[in-house]
Write a protein that holds these residues in place. Structure first.
Motif, PDB file in Angstrom:
ATOM      1  N   PRO B  27      12.827  21.249-130.570  1.00 55.54           N
ATOM      2  CA  PRO B  27      13.556  20.079-130.616  1.00 55.54           C
ATOM      3  C   PRO B  27      13.269  19.357-129.653  1.00 55.54           C
ATOM      4  N   ALA B  28      13.254  18.037-129.678  1.00 52.58           N
ATOM      5  CA  ALA B  28      13.116  17.025-128.798  1.00 52.58           C
ATOM      6  C   ALA B  28      14.055  16.966-127.603  1.00 52.58           C
ATOM      7  N   ALA B  29      15.493  17.294-128.041  1.00 49.38           N
ATOM      8  CA  ALA B  29      16.472  17.643-126.803  1.00 49.38           C
ATOM      9  C   ALA B  29      16.394  18.758-125.907  1.00 49.38           C
ATOM     10  N   LEU B  30      15.538  19.746-126.481  1.00 52.26           N
ATOM     11  CA  LEU B  30      15.445  20.987-125.484  1.00 52.26           C
ATOM     12  C   LEU B  30      14.058  20.510-124.621  1.00 52.26           C
ATOM     13  N   GLN B  31      13.323  19.876-125.090  1.00 58.04           N
ATOM     14  CA  GLN B  31      11.876  19.686-124.357  1.00 58.04           C
ATOM     15  C   GLN B  31      11.779  19.670-122.912  1.00 58.04           C
ATOM     16  N   PRO B  32      12.602  18.580-122.284  1.00 54.37           N
ATOM     17  CA  PRO B  32      12.597  18.405-120.757  1.00 54.37           C
ATOM     18  C   PRO B  32      12.894  19.765-120.078  1.00 54.37           C
ATOM     19  N   LEU B  33      14.067  20.713-120.706  1.00 55.10           N
ATOM     20  CA  LEU B  33      14.586  21.652-120.033  1.00 55.10           C
ATOM     21  C   LEU B  33      13.550  22.809-120.180  1.00 55.10           C
ATOM     22  N   CYS B  34      12.780  23.092-121.348  1.00 49.26           N
ATOM     23  CA  CYS B  34      11.822  23.914-121.596  1.00 49.26           C
ATOM     24  C   CYS B  34      10.760  23.953-120.798  1.00 49.26           C
ATOM     25  N   SER B  35      10.140  22.542-120.571  1.00 51.45           N
ATOM     26  CA  SER B  35       9.035  22.086-119.861  1.00 51.45           C
ATOM     27  C   SER B  35       9.320  22.654-118.436  1.00 51.45           C
TER      28      SER B  35
END
Lengths: 166, 397, 103
Positions: B27-35
């Motif tokens: 999901p888009a909300a998690l993307q920066p953290l996971c990146s």
């Protein structure tokens, strides 16, 4: 008050309070570096990247190391039998607490300080360099003179006399 | 032909594309953290593997230079030796001296390893492959590097042993003295590039005239800066011939004498990771980062060039370790303050003159003279003062 | 949303901690560190006022903080040198015992 500000503020205050309260002088300096790093993180949070990194480099990398070196050279790392605090510690405590009370009251009663965060200004290293070399160039030169004087002065004071060294 | 060029480009960006592909399932909300987590994990795994490879390479190389075999029991050519070492250090008993300051004793290796891995946040290891493109990236690197001194002090002081304290004092004195020429040597690049961002410094060097790249090392001030930077980097990472802080024949193992088991391995790891990071910075500043050495080789993926240059520098480090004897403390300090510091300051002046002279052979002549002549004069002059004389050994006479 | 008030309160708390340290510690080195704490609190104010002020593009707060950090570094070096010199003279860094002028 955002969560990140709360965490950083707590960390900074805890580090600084431990630096002033612990018995062992080396522990004090180590706690102090936590406080300095917390202040640097607050600078970063406020968008002053260059100042935050300078803070880490100067305070954690230089001032803290200087302080532990001084503690080592004066044989005061181990807690001694006598108390760590001055005999009139309660007077000092009352003075500090009243200073904080007055400052907090003044800040709290001023409505101009409750405004929210304005949009993040764009500050690049390039702009800082530009300002240093044009608008603040005289101050920069004076700072260089001051640092040179401090460097020479510190060496001369700490070096001692020749006969003492033998 | 265009098909081949596209293939090369995709190969160059394969890790970036793979990361994008993996993240697109989230999901888009998690993307920066996971990146961020993905990149950090990749950096840790890659450089920890490089650490294992380097320990093997170093022991093999030193063995060859000292006319012996080096590790040859575990795996083919002893290549699995790092794994055996890791298992050994994990299963060993973790001994903490009874008088040690337990909290500080535990925190020192953690801080050292954390700080040395944080250095990689600003190193561009390939095209578009940098964790954060900080506006003040080089400053960040040196700020984090200065935190390592604190970890060394914590280790040496908390162990309550004379050897660790001596080692820590030596290490801090050495690291502070050599940080000055390290920073001053890198300032010439910052002056020329006009930026503190590592990404734009590399981008500036990744252009070609003819087949030759515009690496900063191919200028008089850049070459002098590179040599000075590497000497200071050797001292910063406590490598031979500047390994006084952990000189085993003098003070056992220096500031980490009282560490055992996995904490000892962490110190070892931290030291090598720090060395890779400083070498990576040298590559970024002077050797063109991930850019290819010739314009017709640009089809090779950028990260290959970065790691090839890193391995080359590591080999030089091993070679120096196998060749040069350890300096004495006063020689070490005199080298930093009486030779390195004047040379770096002079190099700053040379870089300024280079910038304002018209391009052509005249500025090459002027700037080379400005670097070479003082270097010879200074080393001659210091040699006559009996401080850097050629060392003689009594047993060899 | 944090406001300017929060930062000012935090910095005044840091200032008071530093002041308390200066007033009550016996070790001269820690007193010097207390002074550094107070300077840090002032720097935090500079940066906060810069960020919340009407004209952040003028960079005045940042410049003041940078100069202030440099002065603090110089001060720490000279101060610690003086403490070392005093230690060599009186063999102590305890401020309560550095009282040889007292009759």
């Amino acid at each position: 008050m955002t969560a990140s500000f709360m965490i950083l503020a707590l960390l900074t205050v805890a580090g600084m309070a431990a630096a002033m309260g612990l018995r062992n002088a080396v522990h004090c300096v180590l706690a102090l570096t936590v406080g300095f790093a917390g202040v640097a993180a607050l600078y970063l949070q406020l968008g002053a990247q260059f100042v935050g990194l300078t803070q880490i480099m100067v305070y954690v990398g230089a001032v803290a190391i200087l302080a532990v070196f001084a503690i080592m050279m004066t044989h005061s790392p181990e807690p001694v039998k006598q108390p760590a605090f001055s005999s009139q510690w309660f007077v000092g405590g009352i003075v500090a607490a009243s200073v904080f009370a007055v400052l907090a009251w003044a800040i709290h009663s001023n409505a101009a300080f409750t405004q929210g965060l304005p949009p993040q200004p764009e500050v690049t290293v390039h702009q800082i360099g530009d300002a240093l070399m044009h608008h603040f160039v005289l101050q920069l030169e004076i700072m260089g003179l001051l640092l040179t004087a401090a460097l020479i002065g510190a060496v001369v004071i700490a070096m001692g006399h020749e006969e003492e060294m033998k | 032909m265009t098909h081949l060029a596209q293939l090369a480009q995709e190969l160059d960006q394969i890790f970036v594309l793979a990361a994008h592909w993996l993240l697109s399932y989230l999901p888009a909300a998690l993307q920066p953290l996971c990146s961020a987590i993905l990149s950090v994990a990749a950096i840790i795994i890659v450089f920890a593997t490089l650490f294992a490879l380097t320990t093997w390479l170093e022991r093999k190389g030193l063995g060859r230079m000292q006319n012996r075999y080096g590790p040859n029991r575990v795996g083919p050519f002893g290549m699995l030796q790092p794994i055996a070492d890791g298992v050994k250090s994990l299963t060993k008993e973790d001994i903490v001296p009874i008088t040690a300051d337990h909290a500080v004793h535990f925190l020192a290796p953690v801080l050292l390893v954390t700080a040395s891995f944080m250095d990689y946040a600003v190193l561009p290891i390939g095209r578009n492959m940098v964790l954060v493109n900080l506006n003040a990236g080089v400053l960040f690197f040196f700020a984090i590097g200065s935190m390592m001194e604190l970890a060394v002090f914590m280790a040496g002081w908390s162990s309550r042993s004379k050897y660790t304290l001596l080692g820590a004092m030596r290490a801090i004195a050495q690291m502070i003295s050599y940080e000055v020429p390290l920073v001053l040597a890198s300032i010439v690049v910052i002056m020329q590039a006009g930026s503190l961002s590592t990404v734009s410094i590399v981008n500036m060097q990744a252009t070609y005239s003819g087949i030759w790249p515009h690496w900063f090392v191919f200028t008089p001030w850049g070459f002098a800066g590179f040599v000075l930077f590497m000497v200071a980097a050797t001292a910063e990472s406590n490598r031979s011939p500047f390994d006084l802080p952990e000189g085993e024949s003098e003070i056992i193992a220096g500031y980490y004498t009282e560490y055992s088991g996995f904490k000892f391995a962490l110190f070892f790891l931290g030291e090598y990771i720090g060395m890779f990071a400083t070498s990576g910075m040298a590559i970024t500043l002077f050797l063109g980062g991930w850019s290819a050495p010739f314009s017709f080789l640009t089809w090779v993926p950028s990260y290959v060039w970065f790691f090839a240059k890193l391995l080359a520098i590591i080999s030089v480090f091993i070679w120096i370790r196998g060749t040069l004897p350890r300096l004495r403390m006063d020689q070490l300090m005199n080298l930093a303050w009486e030779f390195m510091l004047p040379m770096t300051l002079l190099n700053l002046l040379t870089a300024g003159i280079w910038h304002f002279m018209p391009a052509g052979s005249s500025r090459w002549l002027v700037c080379s003279t400005m670097v070479v002549v003082p270097c010879i004069l200074l080393s001659r002059g210091l040699k006559h003062r009996k401080k850097f004389q050629v060392r003689t050994y009594h047993y060899s006479e | 949303m944090s406001s300017l008030q929060d930062y000012l309160l935090l910095s005044s708390l840091l200032f008071s901690i530093g002041l308390a340290g200066v007033l009550i510690r016996r070790n001269a080195i820690l007193v010097l560190i207390g002074i550094e704490l107070m300077l840090n609190a002032a720097n935090l104010n500079f940066i906060a006022f810069w960020r919340f002020g009407p004209n952040p593009s003028a960079l005045t707060g940042i410049m003041f903080a940078l100069f202030s950090i440099s002065v603090a570094a110089a001060e720490a070096a000279v101060g610690l040198a003086i403490i070392l010199a005093a230690y060599r003279h009186s063999k102590t860094t305890d401020l309560d015992r550095m009282n040889s002028l007292k009759g």
